[in-house]
Design an enzyme around this catalytic site. Structure first.
Site, PDB file in Angstrom:
ATOM      1  N   ASP A   1     -11.182  43.606  17.318  1.00 24.14           N
ATOM      2  CA  ASP A   1     -10.710  43.333  18.672  1.00 24.14           C
ATOM      3  C   ASP A   1     -11.634  44.044  19.651  1.00 24.14           C
ATOM      4  OD1 ASP A   1      -7.822  42.260  19.887  1.00 24.14           O
ATOM      5  OD2 ASP A   1      -8.860  43.682  21.197  1.00 24.14           O
TER       6      ASP A   1
ATOM      7  N   ARG B   1       4.095  28.610  15.756  1.00 20.52           N
ATOM      8  CA  ARG B   1       3.579  27.270  15.450  1.00 20.52           C
ATOM      9  C   ARG B   1       2.057  27.254  15.452  1.00 20.52           C
ATOM     10  NH1 ARG B   1       0.124  25.965  19.743  1.00 20.52           N
ATOM     11  NH2 ARG B   1       1.145  24.853  21.454  1.00 20.52           N
TER      12      ARG B   1
ATOM     13  N   LYS C   1       6.813  21.513  26.786  1.00 13.78           N
ATOM     14  CA  LYS C   1       6.617  22.951  26.964  1.00 13.78           C
ATOM     15  C   LYS C   1       5.824  23.185  28.241  1.00 13.78           C
ATOM     16  CE  LYS C   1       3.735  25.456  24.402  1.00 13.78           C
ATOM     17  NZ  LYS C   1       3.175  26.237  23.275  1.00 13.78           N
TER      18      LYS C   1
END
Length: 323
Positions: free
Chosen positions: A163, A114, A71
């Site tokens: 956040d 993932r 990747k």
């Protein structure tokens, strides 16, 4: 054929409709094999063209899946202000027998999924089985993927979301609450998304000179935390307070120590592969504070990408290009 390569755009990758549960199961099996020494993955090298930005090469090989590749992924914190994604890149799969490229695919969706799945695997071994409350610190793509993955493993009853940009926490709650059928409370202080919760995930940008806020006393007795942003949110005293501090790969953690991260972070007692393979214990009591430093592994990408590729071939999704 050896003279063509399959290209999968982000829409193609998503159209394959690989479920989070499938990815979690695949990563769990991969970590067992990692613990048994049956995979190959060097620490990821990278280049840095902007402050706090990175472009990393992440090669890995999983023989049992016949999955080999790399990747090439970037993370640029300033992209959000430009209306661009923080994470972007491509993933290449190669034929393990010939080395010839077989597939090139967008890696954005795979990275998000993932990463969440790896957190869920770590939590499976290190969090309490009855964990029901979650704190999400940073409500971007990773925050969403992690909450989705944790919901596949635990019966989540309550979530607190923080956040730096309050509107993102509000949007996270409005969108993810109905999607996962869970109550999500946006909070305005990072401490409110950490204290008193069973599971805590931080997923902000990785910063070379951070000002971390999560310190000793923030994590509750019996809690599990997974910082995905290196030491950008967790102070060293918070890491030292853990009864069990693990990581996804010790070699990679040591590599990052040499580049300036984790300078005063304690040594992990185990990596996730050793725990999954039963070589080191996971959680041993309900009172333990446990932390898994998940740095993100090329093995996770290869375990996911091969599933995407094979299903894309079955469904005839993607564009065949000449090599």
């Amino acid at each position: 054929m050896s003279d063509t390569v399959l290209y999968l755009s982000r829409n193609d990758v998503e159209a394959v409709r690989l479920s989070m549960s499938e990815i979690i199961d695949g990563l769990d099996r991969m970590f067992v094999e990692k613990g048994e020494g049956k995979v190959e993955m060097p620490p990821k090298p990278g280049i840095h063209t902007q402050p706090d930005a990175f472009i990393h090469a992440m090669p890995a090989y999983i023989p049992s899946l016949e999955s080999a590749g790399m990747k090439w992924v970037s993370g640029y914190p300033d992209n959000q202000a430009k209306g661009l994604p923080y994470i972007s890149g491509l993933l290449i799969l190669n034929d393990p027998e010939t080395g010839i490229p077989t597939c090139v695919m967008d890696c954005t969706w795979i990275t998000a999924m993932r990463t969440g799945a790896a957190t869920a695997v770590a939590a499976k071994y290190l969090a309490r089985k009855d964990s029901a409350t979650v704190g999400i610190v940073a409500c971007g793509v990773q925050g969403r993927g992690n909450l989705e993955a944790l919901s596949c493993v635990f019966d989540i009853q309550e979530v607190r979301a923080y956040d730096l940009y309050p509107n993102l926490a509000d949007r996270f709650a409005a969108e993810m609450g109905p999607r996962l059928d869970v109550r999500i409370e946006p909070v305005r202080e990072a401490s409110e998304a950490v204290r008193g919760l069973d599971i805590v995930v931080t997923s902000g940008p990785v910063l070379r000179h951070p000002e971390p806020v999560v310190g000793s006393g923030w994590l509750s007795e019996g809690s599990f935390a997974c910082p995905l942003d290196f030491d950008s949110y967790f102070r060293d005293d918070a890491f030292r307070e853990a009864d069990k501090l693990a990581c996804d790969d010790t070699g990679q953690l040591n590599y990052y120590r040499k580049t300036g991260y984790f300078r005063d972070t304690p040594e992990p007692y185990a990596d996730l592969g050793e725990i999954a393979a039963g070589l080191k214990p996971g959680r041993e009591s309900a009172k333990e504070r446990t932390i898994a430093i998940n740095l993100g592994l090329g093995l996770e990408d290869m375990a996911t990408a091969i599933l995407v590729y094979r299903r894309a071939v079955e469904l005839e999704i993607g564009t065949v290009l000449p090599l």
